[in-house]
Write an enzyme that holds these catalytic residues in place. Structure first.
Site: not given
Ligand code: NAI
Length: 329
Positions: A154-155, A233, A257, A262, A294
């Site tokens: 999504r992101i 992360r 971030d 952290e 963060h």
């Molecule tokens: P999501 O679940 O929609 O997308 C994650 C994507 O990463 C998926 O397409 C998945 O197939 C892929 N993925 C999984 N393992 C992988 C790997 N080893 N190599 C490449 N791609 C891989 O999650 P979303 O919402 O996009 O969030 C992603 C990450 O962002 C979260 O898991 C979280 O760690 C981080 N995040 C950070 C925030 C912040 O405030 N800094 C806030 C929200 C999320």
């Protein structure tokens, strides 16, 4: 249902108060994070709400069980702060908010990327000391760059949409490819993405498989002068290796971030004292390194959505004993 909300912030109270009656919960709030010292606040509560700075390991899961807690509602999308096996082994259930505002993180990622390209931190430091020259400030334009995005969920997809407006070439890597992403970016194997990207952006979750994916070996594969942006992360990066690469000039800029250790300092006001982490301190002292605490997610829209889904998760648990966003199935 009685619920203890850990890590609650003053400016979020309005959102909870507006919904408390609608959901018919008895909410108690604490600014404190969940630790062995604060777990007693959950005594008598059926559920707790936590943020990512609240870590639940096997010991904490056992303490929560002892306190009578059944449900854990994490307000975050990431889940690596919880040992889900230990939670399940103690008969507890946990749910998360899988998404609340991908744009919040994607827009912050763009902010950091552009700030690195235009040497914004160095410029701010210059202006602070009344230096108004153009020395060491010349920037680069995003439209001329190849950007590699790892993780197109999504992101990542939202960041790719935003990047596409700048006219840059976009490479993407994910373990699952998405048709919608292919309209704006080219999926490439990781080694090709590493070799061709001027800017590397991390948007994948932290898993056992990709812990320290940016390390001494992968850094060698990157282009000289690469910029790295991590809003995903901290554990994705070996920060000692990255510090060496910044010192050696291999990496020209780094914006982050999130940081692996952290939880030792995040959300604390240390009043000018240094964090007890020499690598972190060496990183943030550099003009070519930008750190935000963060806070990518922290927008009004995101907080409202996050609290709404958290309360919906708890309502589902209280009515049915399970939840569509459950992690401990
Ligand atoms: P999501 O679940 O929609 O997308 C994650 C994507 O990463 C998926 O397409 C998945 O197939 C892929 N993925 C999984 N393992 C992988 C790997 N080893 N190599 C490449 N791609 C891989 O999650 P979303 O919402 O996009 O969030 C992603 C990450 O962002 C979260 O898991 C979280 O760690 C981080 N995040 C950070 C925030 C912040 O405030 N800094 C806030 C929200 C999320």
């Amino acid at each position: 249902m009685k619920v203890c909300v850990y890590g609650s912030r003053e400016d979020e109270m309005g959102y909870y108060e507006n919904r408390e009656r609608e959901f018919n919960f008895q909410l108690t709030f604490t600014e404190k994070m969940l630790t062995p010292d604060t777990v007693e606040l959950a005594k008598g509560c059926t559920a707790i709400v936590i943020v990512t700075a609240c870590r639940i390991d096997a010991n904490m899961a056992a303490l929560l069980k002892e306190a009578g807690v059944k449900y854990i509602a994490s307000r975050a999308a990431g889940t690596d702060h919880m040992d889900l096996d230990a939670i399940a082994a103690n008969g507890l259930k946990a749910a998360s908010v899988p998404f609340y505002s991908p744009s919040a993180i994607a827009e912050h990622t763009m902010l950091l990327t552009l700030a690195l390209l235009r040497n914004l931190k160095r410029e701010m430091m210059h202006v602070q000391r009344s230096c108004f020259t153009l020395d060491n400030i010349r920037g680069r334009e995003l439209g001329n760059m190849t950007v590699g995005v790892i993780g197109t969920g999504r992101i990542g997809e939202r960041t790719i949409q935003l990047l596409s407006g700048f006219g840059c070439r976009i490479l993407a890597y994910d373990i699952y490819e998405k048709e919608s992403v292919k309209k704006l970016a080219c999926y490439a194997p990781l080694d090709e993405l590493y070799a061709q990207s001027d800017i590397l952006i991390l948007h994948c979750p932290l898993t056992k498989e990709n812990y320290h994916m940016i390390n001494y070996e992968s850094l060698v594969q990157l282009k000289d002068g690469v910029l790295i942006v991590n809003t995903a992360r901290g554990g994705l990066i070996d920060h000692r290796a990255l510090l060496d690469a910044l010192n050696g000039g291999k990496v020209a800029g780094f914006a982050f971030d999130v940081y692996e250790n952290e939880s030792a300092f995040m959300r604390k006001d240390l009043e000018g004292a240094e964090v007890d982490d020499p690598i972190f301190n060496a990183l943030i002292a550099k003009a070519k390194v930008l750190f935000t605490s963060h806070m990518s997610f922290y927008t009004d829209t995101a907080i409202e959505n996050m609290i709404q889904t958290t309360l919906e998760n708890l309502r589902e648990y209280s009515l049915t004993g399970s939840c569509k966003n459950e992690l401990t199935r």
